[in-house]
Design an enzyme around this catalytic site. Sequence first.
Site, PDB file in Angstrom:
ATOM      1  CE  LYS A   1     -16.576  -4.814   1.917  1.00 48.33           C
ATOM      2  NZ  LYS A   1     -15.874  -4.365   0.919  1.00 48.33           N
TER       3      LYS A   1
ATOM      4  N   GLY B   1     -22.795  -9.599  -5.014  1.00 49.21           N
ATOM      5  CA  GLY B   1     -21.695 -10.060  -5.486  1.00 49.21           C
ATOM      6  C   GLY B   1     -21.422 -11.112  -6.067  1.00 49.21           C
ATOM      7  CB  SER B   2     -18.770 -13.652  -6.561  1.00 52.66           C
ATOM      8  OG  SER B   2     -18.344 -13.729  -5.222  1.00 52.66           O
ATOM      9  CB  THR B   3     -22.334 -17.627  -6.826  1.00 51.88           C
ATOM     10  OG1 THR B   3     -23.116 -16.915  -8.017  1.00 51.88           O
ATOM     11  CG2 THR B   3     -23.195 -18.606  -6.408  1.00 51.88           C
TER      12      THR B   3
ATOM     13  N   GLY C   1     -21.477 -15.076  -1.755  1.00 54.30           N
ATOM     14  CA  GLY C   1     -22.949 -15.010  -1.223  1.00 54.30           C
ATOM     15  C   GLY C   1     -23.171 -16.345  -0.461  1.00 54.30           C
TER      16      GLY C   1
ATOM     17  CD  GLU D   1     -30.489  -8.651  -6.499  1.00 51.86           C
ATOM     18  OE1 GLU D   1     -30.373  -9.493  -7.483  1.00 51.86           O
ATOM     19  OE2 GLU D   1     -31.531  -8.053  -6.153  1.00 51.86           O
TER      20      GLU D   1
ATOM     21  CB  CYS E   1     -24.771  -9.281 -12.069  1.00 51.02           C
ATOM     22  SG  CYS E   1     -25.836  -8.229 -11.880  1.00 51.02           S
TER      23      CYS E   1
ATOM     24  CD  GLU F   1     -20.737 -13.467 -13.196  1.00 51.28           C
ATOM     25  OE1 GLU F   1     -20.314 -13.852 -12.159  1.00 51.28           O
ATOM     26  OE2 GLU F   1     -21.746 -12.656 -13.294  1.00 51.28           O
TER      27      GLU F   1
END
Length: 496
Positions: free
Chosen positions: A201, A253-255, A258, A275, A309, A407
């Site tokens: 996706k 993607g983002s934490t 995740g 990641e 990132c 971030e």
Amino acid sequence: MDHASPPSNARHRLRLAGALELSPSIEKHPINIRERYGHFINGEFVPGQGDESFATVNPATGEPLAQVAAGTEADVDAAVAAARKAHDEVWSKLSGLERGKYIYRIARRLQERGREFATLESTDNGKPIRETRDVDIPLAAAHFFYYAGWADKLRYATRGAAANPSSLGVAGQVIPWNFPLLMLAWKIAPALATGNTVVLKPAETTPLTAMLFAELLQEVDLPPGVVNIVNGAGATGSHVVSHPGVDKVAFTGSTQVGRAIMRAIAGSGKKATMELGGKGANIVYADASLDQAVEGCVDGIFFNQGHVCCAGSRLLLEESIADEFIARLKRRVETLRVGDPLDKNTDVGAINSKGQLATIERYLEIGREEGATVWQGAACQKPDAGYFVLPTILTGVQQSDTVVREEIFGPVLACLTFRTPDEAIRKANDTEYGLACGVWSEKTAKVFRTAHALNCGVVWANGYNLFDPASPFGGVRHSGFGREGGIAGLWPYLKA
Ligand code: NAP
Ligand code: MG
């Protein structure tokens, strides 16, 4: 400048280590954007089973480029069924040599159509054409070349655990918008080399190069169902990762997302790699080559508008050189050209979306409220239309400030100082993230001592943002787990 000649700009030369240049016989396709996109399932472009769709826009103008179907559970079911069948009946049965031939063909075709991919990526994402042409697309091709080479050598890939390691099955892969085609390559190349099939996706704001990639898969006659691409937003991604027919989840993607995915797949037995975000520190010692370090810091945070990132978003300067360094840095940043991503002289392009622009502006506001001095520079005015942020340097900040801890994912550099290597290391490690850092010093022993003490997945010495498909990449702590790239990038796709 001819597209095949080496890039003249030192910033770009830095990042090309390990990358391939686009083929001299590159075809000069004009880009062709369709009005509507559905999905790519079982080797065919299909409209999708739901009624919902969304627009992908050109962030340099704010104008819509195309309408894209939002994938439903039924679309994901169809994609997973196609991937399962292709895995069980075709792809896992092929010899590694045969799989490798398909992957080499993908790599070559990507190089040949590189200019078209670069133009489309810059249009949909907003990143400068010089970066897509010299970095994103060549590196994506390099990734396929690298993993094609592994396809018939997998018995050497696991450390003696299995004589003939085998595939896991169907990989569900969800990627972000900051490097759309490159993240697709990082995900798809190792999956295919190891005999897995894929349901991927793309990010909602950058689906177009994935759809062009699907055309390329038809050109190289990849067997139907080996790669399926389902468009959509977060809900579609959630269907992909939680589908019971998916054996392995790969997410970038983002934490925050995740974590949601890890909760969703807990107890399912699925293998996963994550990641996630980062807040990388670039540590500059007084004995560093300052001109080189200035280039590296500019590269570390302003490459790809800071939507990276592993960006070097925190600058840690040895106190004795701090004023001089910041003065040189500002002089360099004043020469950066902000503007049209398709202009080959542009250094800093558009922010990918209105939402991300608002996020960055909110962080600048928070920075001001917390007492930071906000400095912005560029060789030109930012355009009136579209989403742009001038390259920004924050001084007068402290370790506890929000702009130092969180971030921002934009062209914003927070500058701090240190007096001793221990202080530099302590400050660099004082973050919940652990993806990448940089160390600048002429003293090798100091570089190694610092690098070993840094708690992150990647450390660059006297360089930054250097990528090589043979080198593993990934984080620790809230930056995720698992590695992509290199031999380690094969393990998450193999039965150990
Ligand atoms: P994001 O919001 O986490 O989205 C990433 C992908 O996940 C998108 O395709 C997104 O779809 C999808 N998604 C959203 N919610 C989901 C859910 N509940 N279940 C499954 N999928 C879901 O991140 P982003 O804003 O696109 O990307 C920026 C972040 O990625 C930054 O934090 C950056 O540090 C990180 N990043 C990390 C690496 C790395 O290698 N460590 C590389 C690049 C980026 P939509 O786009 O449609 O919402
Ligand atoms: Mg777009």
